[in-house]
Design a protein around this motif. Structure first.
Motif: not given
Length: 252
Positions: A141-155, A240-245
């Motif tokens: 996945a990507s931390n662009s889907a998490l609060l920590s990695g949100m940047e304008p332009g990646y919606s 299992t069922a975890q997302d690890i940043e």
């Protein structure tokens, strides 16, 4: 011998994951789309260390090709490993594209949807009959889907990766009856060829990203590849069922 399938392994995170998985004594079927020479480099690196690897072409944005790809996997398993199943799947293949929300076209949105969400969904569905009980899946996945990695332009990009994180949990729930574990990793900024080799073209952005990272540098493909290999291995057997940043503490 265990066998793993790693999509998008001609460079970057996928290439690292394939090599790290092979170092643990697992055979690797790796896929590429446009970059055949990179895929052959990955195979050569694995074989140099005494491992076994086969490269197959796959466009994860074209789900109509998945049945034929499954046939190719079946042939590779039989011919190379004398098996009719595989053990691990890494859904890594993808691409990055940024645009501000108001500039995102339906064409861009649909392209990202096909490759980043629909592709892993239906590729996993297609390969599931070949995946051995007790196996494991890692979705990148990507931390662009998490609060920590949100940047304008990646919606759009972040939305698809967020969908992949949710899909990971549903896969883990449904596949658990077969002992199959499913997790996702969410890398932060990592030195790969994403965005048309953006870090090579715009090295001036790297110091700023490193300054926002708790561990003080840009991520390297092996930082992510090692985490993927560990989740697939014995170290991850109760996860299992975890997302690890995996971001070195971006925006911590």
């Amino acid at each position: 011998m265990r066998v793993a399938i790693v999509t998008g392994a001609s460079s970057g995170i996928g290439q690292s994951a394939a090599i790290q998985i092979a170092k643990r004594g697992t055979g690797v079927i790796l896929t590429y789309n446009g970059n055949e020479s990179g895929a052959l480099d990955t195979v050569a690196a694995i074989e140099k260390d005494g491992g076994t690897a086969v490269a197959l072409r796959l466009d994860v944005g074209r789900s109509e090709t998945f049945p034929a790809f499954r046939d190719s996997v079946t042939a590779a398993l039989r011919d190379t490993w004398q098996r009719d199943t595989f053990d691990h799947l890494v859904n890594n293949a993808g691409y990055g594209q940024m645009a501000m929300f108001e500039d995102t076209t339906e064409e861009m949105f649909d392209g990202l949807l096909r490759v980043l969400l629909k592709g892993p969904y239906f590729l996993t569905q297609t390969l599931l009959p070949l995946l051995a009980d007790g196996g494991a899946i890692v979705n990148v996945a990507s931390n662009s889907a998490l609060l920590s990695g949100m940047e304008p332009g990646y919606s759009a990009y972040g939305t698809m990766k967020g969908g992949l994180v949710v899909l990971t949990r549903y896969m883990a729930k449904e596949f658990s009856v077969r002992g199959i574990r499913v997790n996702s990793v969410s890398p932060g900024s990592t030195r790969t060829r994403i965005g048309g080799d953006a870090f090579a073209r715009f090295p001036e952005v790297i110091p700023g990203l490193a300054a926002r990272t708790a561990l003080g540098r840009l991520g390297e493909p092996d930082d992510i590849g090692l985490a993927i290999a560990a989740l697939l291995g014995e170290e991850g057997r109760w996860i299992t069922a975890q997302d690890i940043e995996v971001s070195g503490g971006y925006d911590l």
